[in-house]
Write a protein that holds these residues in place. Structure first.
Motif, PDB file in Angstrom:
ATOM      1  N   LYS A  68      84.094  49.118  28.748  1.00  0.00           N
ATOM      2  CA  LYS A  68      83.836  50.181  29.709  1.00  0.00           C
ATOM      3  C   LYS A  68      84.440  49.782  31.058  1.00  0.00           C
ATOM      4  O   LYS A  68      84.299  48.649  31.493  1.00  0.00           O
ATOM      5  CB  LYS A  68      82.331  50.394  29.844  1.00  0.00           C
ATOM      6  CG  LYS A  68      81.959  51.634  30.610  1.00  0.00           C
ATOM      7  CD  LYS A  68      80.485  51.932  30.508  1.00  0.00           C
ATOM      8  CE  LYS A  68      80.184  53.250  31.173  1.00  0.00           C
ATOM      9  NZ  LYS A  68      78.815  53.696  30.967  1.00  0.00           N
ATOM     10  N   GLY A  69      85.122  50.713  31.671  1.00  0.00           N
ATOM     11  CA  GLY A  69      85.750  50.443  32.957  1.00  0.00           C
ATOM     12  C   GLY A  69      87.214  50.089  32.847  1.00  0.00           C
ATOM     13  O   GLY A  69      87.948  50.174  33.823  1.00  0.00           O
ATOM     14  N   THR A  70      87.667  49.692  31.659  1.00  0.00           N
ATOM     15  CA  THR A  70      89.079  49.351  31.510  1.00  0.00           C
ATOM     16  C   THR A  70      89.890  50.555  31.059  1.00  0.00           C
ATOM     17  O   THR A  70      91.082  50.634  31.345  1.00  0.00           O
ATOM     18  CB  THR A  70      89.274  48.204  30.499  1.00  0.00           C
ATOM     19  OG1 THR A  70      88.728  48.603  29.238  1.00  0.00           O
ATOM     20  CG2 THR A  70      88.604  46.946  30.974  1.00  0.00           C
ATOM     21  N   THR A  71      89.248  51.483  30.342  1.00  0.00           N
ATOM     22  CA  THR A  71      89.934  52.685  29.880  1.00  0.00           C
ATOM     23  C   THR A  71      89.045  53.896  30.107  1.00  0.00           C
ATOM     24  O   THR A  71      87.870  53.759  30.454  1.00  0.00           O
ATOM     25  CB  THR A  71      90.264  52.597  28.376  1.00  0.00           C
ATOM     26  OG1 THR A  71      89.056  52.413  27.648  1.00  0.00           O
ATOM     27  CG2 THR A  71      91.207  51.459  28.076  1.00  0.00           C
ATOM     28  N   SER A  72      89.599  55.057  29.870  1.00  0.00           N
ATOM     29  CA  SER A  72      88.846  56.290  30.086  1.00  0.00           C
ATOM     30  C   SER A  72      87.811  56.479  28.973  1.00  0.00           C
ATOM     31  O   SER A  72      87.895  55.872  27.901  1.00  0.00           O
ATOM     32  CB  SER A  72      89.786  57.492  30.112  1.00  0.00           C
ATOM     33  OG  SER A  72      90.341  57.701  28.824  1.00  0.00           O
ATOM     34  N   GLU A  73      86.863  57.351  29.253  1.00  0.00           N
ATOM     35  CA  GLU A  73      85.827  57.676  28.268  1.00  0.00           C
ATOM     36  C   GLU A  73      86.464  58.277  27.012  1.00  0.00           C
ATOM     37  O   GLU A  73      86.054  57.978  25.898  1.00  0.00           O
ATOM     38  CB  GLU A  73      84.832  58.667  28.881  1.00  0.00           C
ATOM     39  CG  GLU A  73      83.651  58.997  27.996  1.00  0.00           C
ATOM     40  CD  GLU A  73      82.695  57.827  27.793  1.00  0.00           C
ATOM     41  OE1 GLU A  73      82.083  57.763  26.698  1.00  0.00           O
ATOM     42  OE2 GLU A  73      82.565  56.986  28.700  1.00  0.00           O
ATOM     43  N   ALA A  74      87.470  59.117  27.183  1.00  0.00           N
ATOM     44  CA  ALA A  74      88.134  59.758  26.047  1.00  0.00           C
ATOM     45  C   ALA A  74      88.806  58.715  25.146  1.00  0.00           C
ATOM     46  O   ALA A  74      88.746  58.828  23.915  1.00  0.00           O
ATOM     47  CB  ALA A  74      89.162  60.764  26.545  1.00  0.00           C
ATOM     48  N   THR A  75      89.406  57.709  25.754  1.00  0.00           N
ATOM     49  CA  THR A  75      90.068  56.661  24.978  1.00  0.00           C
ATOM     50  C   THR A  75      89.054  55.861  24.173  1.00  0.00           C
ATOM     51  O   THR A  75      89.284  55.544  23.002  1.00  0.00           O
ATOM     52  CB  THR A  75      90.862  55.723  25.908  1.00  0.00           C
ATOM     53  OG1 THR A  75      91.815  56.492  26.630  1.00  0.00           O
ATOM     54  CG2 THR A  75      91.563  54.633  25.130  1.00  0.00           C
ATOM     55  N   ARG A  76      87.925  55.556  24.793  1.00  0.00           N
ATOM     56  CA  ARG A  76      86.887  54.802  24.076  1.00  0.00           C
ATOM     57  C   ARG A  76      86.307  55.619  22.926  1.00  0.00           C
ATOM     58  O   ARG A  76      86.040  55.084  21.849  1.00  0.00           O
ATOM     59  CB  ARG A  76      85.788  54.362  25.040  1.00  0.00           C
ATOM     60  CG  ARG A  76      86.218  53.207  25.928  1.00  0.00           C
ATOM     61  CD  ARG A  76      85.056  52.482  26.577  1.00  0.00           C
ATOM     62  NE  ARG A  76      84.119  53.368  27.235  1.00  0.00           N
ATOM     63  CZ  ARG A  76      84.283  53.902  28.435  1.00  0.00           C
ATOM     64  NH1 ARG A  76      85.391  53.643  29.116  1.00  0.00           N
ATOM     65  NH2 ARG A  76      83.382  54.686  28.970  1.00  0.00           N
ATOM     66  N   LYS A  77      86.115  56.923  23.144  1.00  0.00           N
ATOM     67  CA  LYS A  77      85.603  57.782  22.069  1.00  0.00           C
ATOM     68  C   LYS A  77      86.602  57.857  20.915  1.00  0.00           C
ATOM     69  O   LYS A  77      86.214  57.823  19.747  1.00  0.00           O
ATOM     70  CB  LYS A  77      85.318  59.189  22.597  1.00  0.00           C
ATOM     71  CG  LYS A  77      84.009  59.301  23.328  1.00  0.00           C
ATOM     72  CD  LYS A  77      83.680  60.746  23.635  1.00  0.00           C
ATOM     73  CE  LYS A  77      82.312  60.833  24.277  1.00  0.00           C
ATOM     74  NZ  LYS A  77      81.941  62.228  24.564  1.00  0.00           N
TER      75      LYS A  77
END
Length: 92
Positions: A68-77
């Motif tokens: 968390k914090g390194t990429t966007s929420e969409a990328t993590r999802k």
């Protein structure tokens, strides 16, 4: 869709006890080779790496999710969905 030889090389790495990042490296290498051959154009090398990691997750390689914090929420999802898809065996 990854090539069969890439899947076989990743499976061989897993049997040899190599890390998940080494297994995923086979998929990233395939993407970089495709870019060099002109089969598809990506905007940057980072995009080719992201495509390779996504393919690896979908193929069942246990690549860690981005923090968390390194990429966007969409990328993590998307990474979570790819990992979940890689846990299911295909019926075909």
């Amino acid at each position: 869709m990854p090539e069969q030889k890439t899947l076989k090389r990743a499976a061989a790495d897993k049997r040899a006890g190599k890390s998940a990042s080494t297994q995923a490296g086979e998929f990233v290498k395939e993407q970089v080779d495709k870019v060099r051959a002109g089969k598809h154009g990506v905007r940057s090398a980072r995009q080719a790496i992201a495509i390779g990691l996504s393919e690896a997750r979908r193929a069942g390689v246990a690549v860690k999710l981005p923090k968390k914090g390194t990429t966007s929420e969409a990328t993590r999802k998307k990474a979570e969905k790819d990992s979940a898809a890689g846990q299911h065996k295909s019926t075909a």
